[in-house]
Design a protein around this motif. Structure first.
Motif, PDB file in Angstrom:
ATOM      1  N   ARG A  94      -7.297  -1.006   1.927  1.00 38.93           N
ATOM      2  CA  ARG A  94      -7.702   0.199   2.672  1.00 38.93           C
ATOM      3  C   ARG A  94      -7.577   0.089   4.182  1.00 38.93           C
ATOM      4  N   GLN A  95      -7.915  -1.126   4.699  1.00 40.23           N
ATOM      5  CA  GLN A  95      -7.936  -1.251   6.167  1.00 40.23           C
ATOM      6  C   GLN A  95      -6.524  -1.245   6.769  1.00 40.23           C
ATOM      7  N   VAL A  96      -5.516  -1.333   5.901  1.00 32.48           N
ATOM      8  CA  VAL A  96      -4.139  -1.408   6.411  1.00 32.48           C
ATOM      9  C   VAL A  96      -3.520  -0.013   6.468  1.00 32.48           C
ATOM     10  N   ASP A  97      -2.834   0.262   7.557  1.00 35.51           N
ATOM     11  CA  ASP A  97      -2.121   1.531   7.719  1.00 35.51           C
ATOM     12  C   ASP A  97      -0.762   1.405   7.003  1.00 35.51           C
ATOM     13  N   THR A  98      -0.755   1.822   5.722  1.00 37.70           N
ATOM     14  CA  THR A  98       0.431   1.610   4.874  1.00 37.70           C
ATOM     15  C   THR A  98       1.677   2.258   5.474  1.00 37.70           C
ATOM     16  N   LYS A  99       1.514   3.478   5.980  1.00 35.76           N
ATOM     17  CA  LYS A  99       2.666   4.201   6.548  1.00 35.76           C
ATOM     18  C   LYS A  99       3.300   3.417   7.684  1.00 35.76           C
ATOM     19  N   ARG A 100       2.434   2.894   8.577  1.00 39.28           N
ATOM     20  CA  ARG A 100       2.960   2.156   9.736  1.00 39.28           C
ATOM     21  C   ARG A 100       3.725   0.922   9.275  1.00 39.28           C
ATOM     22  N   VAL A 101       3.173   0.239   8.263  1.00 35.97           N
ATOM     23  CA  VAL A 101       3.826  -0.980   7.780  1.00 35.97           C
ATOM     24  C   VAL A 101       5.182  -0.636   7.153  1.00 35.97           C
ATOM     25  N   LEU A 102       5.205   0.389   6.306  1.00 37.41           N
ATOM     26  CA  LEU A 102       6.473   0.746   5.639  1.00 37.41           C
ATOM     27  C   LEU A 102       7.506   1.225   6.658  1.00 37.41           C
ATOM     28  N   GLU A 103       7.032   1.924   7.683  1.00 36.56           N
ATOM     29  CA  GLU A 103       7.980   2.435   8.685  1.00 36.56           C
ATOM     30  C   GLU A 103       8.472   1.340   9.615  1.00 36.56           C
ATOM     31  N   ALA A 104       7.774   0.181   9.601  1.00 36.45           N
ATOM     32  CA  ALA A 104       8.208  -0.932  10.457  1.00 36.45           C
ATOM     33  C   ALA A 104       9.369  -1.702   9.826  1.00 36.45           C
ATOM     34  N   PRO A 141      -0.203 -12.733   2.147  1.00 38.75           N
ATOM     35  CA  PRO A 141      -1.342 -12.626   3.057  1.00 38.75           C
ATOM     36  C   PRO A 141      -2.626 -12.284   2.285  1.00 38.75           C
ATOM     37  N   PRO A 142      -3.778 -12.706   2.815  1.00 33.87           N
ATOM     38  CA  PRO A 142      -5.036 -12.429   2.117  1.00 33.87           C
ATOM     39  C   PRO A 142      -5.398 -10.943   2.154  1.00 33.87           C
ATOM     40  N   ALA A 143      -6.331 -10.518   1.275  1.00 34.42           N
ATOM     41  CA  ALA A 143      -6.742  -9.106   1.200  1.00 34.42           C
ATOM     42  C   ALA A 143      -7.364  -8.619   2.509  1.00 34.42           C
ATOM     43  N   THR A 144      -7.769  -9.553   3.366  1.00 34.78           N
ATOM     44  CA  THR A 144      -8.409  -9.184   4.646  1.00 34.78           C
ATOM     45  C   THR A 144      -7.380  -8.975   5.758  1.00 34.78           C
ATOM     46  N   VAL A 145      -6.110  -9.051   5.441  1.00 33.27           N
ATOM     47  CA  VAL A 145      -5.054  -8.955   6.472  1.00 33.27           C
ATOM     48  C   VAL A 145      -5.184  -7.644   7.270  1.00 33.27           C
ATOM     49  N   THR A 146      -4.811  -7.695   8.545  1.00 30.97           N
ATOM     50  CA  THR A 146      -4.864  -6.480   9.366  1.00 30.97           C
ATOM     51  C   THR A 146      -3.477  -5.837   9.443  1.00 30.97           C
ATOM     52  N   THR A 147      -3.473  -4.587   9.883  1.00 32.26           N
ATOM     53  CA  THR A 147      -2.190  -3.892  10.063  1.00 32.26           C
ATOM     54  C   THR A 147      -1.307  -4.682  11.033  1.00 32.26           C
ATOM     55  N   GLU A 148      -1.922  -5.148  12.143  1.00 29.05           N
ATOM     56  CA  GLU A 148      -1.141  -5.854  13.164  1.00 29.05           C
ATOM     57  C   GLU A 148      -0.504  -7.116  12.587  1.00 29.05           C
TER      58      GLU A 148
END
Ligand code: NDP
Length: 316
Positions: free
Chosen positions: A102-112, A69-76
């Motif tokens: 930075r704009q991505v919520d790393t914790k949420r992604v890893l926990e998904a 995914p591009p660097a502009t990817v969103t958390t969603e």
């Protein structure tokens, strides 16, 4: 004394040949273990890491998929990708290469990430299993450290082990694994007082601070086993001259390339320690080997039992 060099490449090769056997067995059951990597943006270091992880998959005959995914990817958007990978039966391991933008919520992604596919061992469910000593997927570098210790015949039970660093991905899991292996463990960090005195008590030292050559010979008990996790790039010629005063070959390599990698342990510690991992070529190769091992383990746990059951057994 000159320390025994614990060569990570040799240990990795042993692990690969064991894994090849397990992969063949799985293939006999119609299962090809597979790893999906998610590489966001174009961080050059991340690209190198992901490329070498995919090369290892190819070497061992594991399936691999690369999502970029591009660097502009969103958390969603990342959550949706992870969800897709969670639902795919052919994907056994999911690796989201860090750092994320930075704009991505790393914790949420890893926990998904489905804990059964969490080959990096970062999911809280797997961390909880590690704390309580239950089977699960454990972070690759700490397992690699344990493999080096075990396969080189180090006595872990009853040993005084000092872990320098308390990060969630290296220091803490390594300390827990050492404790489960019955070492007496001290965890040190940036606020630890009298660090050299504490380290000098250790039979086993694991250095994971990200501080160039900080552990010097006077910190090390003669004969101790030293595992150097740190990876630090040195580009300053004067610093290289000081570090490698006793290692003319390394100095030559530095001069030819203009940079070199140095661990958290000073090269001169090899004159005091009983055994030591080099940098590069020590812990690094094990980190990728254990990622491969975790991918095979994930496939075995999730699909192996199912495939081994007679047809219809699942319904019964
Ligand atoms: P972090 O930066 O997340 O953690 C560093 C830890 O070291 C922290 O707990 C910090 O203490 C402690 N620390 C920093 N400075 C000092 C000091 N002067 N004295 C005592 N403790 C100190 O790093 P990571 O755990 O992610 O990585 C550590 C090193 O390992 C890095 O060099 C990294 O590149 C390398 N690494 C190597 C891998 C491999 O495959 N070989 C894989 C992963 C990492 P505090 O908590 O108080 O801030």
């Amino acid at each position: 004394m000159t320390a025994r060099i614990l060569n990570g490449n040799t240990i990795r090769d042993q692990i690969y040949s064991e894994l090849q056997q397990q992969i063949q067995e799985l293939r006999g059951l119609g299962i090809r273990p597979g790893l999906a990597t998610v590489l966001v943006g174009d961080n050059p270091a991340s690209k190198i890491y992901v490329t070498s992880k995919i090369a290892a998959c190819e070497q061992l005959g594991l399936g691999s998929w690369r999502f970029t995914p591009p660097a502009t990817v969103t958390t969603e958007e990342l959550l949706a990708l992870v969800e897709d990978l969670n639902n795919r039966d052919d994907v056994d391991g999911i690796l989201v290469q860090l750092p994320l933008p930075r704009q991505v919520d790393t914790k949420r992604v890893l926990e998904a990430v489905d804990p059964a596919k969490d080959v990096d061992g970062f999911h809280p469910a797997n961390l909880g299993r590690l704390v309580s000593g239950r089977p699960g997927l454990v972070a690759c570098t700490p397992v690699g450290v344990m493999e080096i210790l075990r396969r080189s015949g180090a006595t872990i039970e009853g040993a005084n082990a000092v872990v320098l660093g308390r990060s969630d991905i290296v220091g803490k899991p390594t300390a827990l694994l050492l404790m489960h292996a019955n070492a007496t463990v001290t965890i040190c960090h940036s606020k630890t007082k009298d660090l050299p005195v504490v380290v000098r008590r250790a039979d086993i030292i694991v250095a994971a601070m990200g501080r160039t050559a900080m552990v010097t010979p006077d910190w090390v008990k003669p004969g101790a086993t030293v595992i150097d996790v740190g990876i630090n790039k040195v580009t300053d010629a004067a610093q290289a001259e000081r570090l490698f005063a006793n290692f003319p070959q390394r100095l030559e390599q530095f001069r030819a390339k203009g940079s070199t990698l140095v661990g958290d342990v000073h090269p001169d510690v090899a004159s005091v320690a009983g055994a030591i991992t080099p940098v590069p070529g020590g812990v690094g190769p094990l980190t990728i080997a254990m990622l491969m091992s975790n991918s095979v383990k994930a496939a075995r746990l999730r699909r192996g039992n199912r495939a081994a059951q007679p047809a219809g057994a699942e319904k019964a």
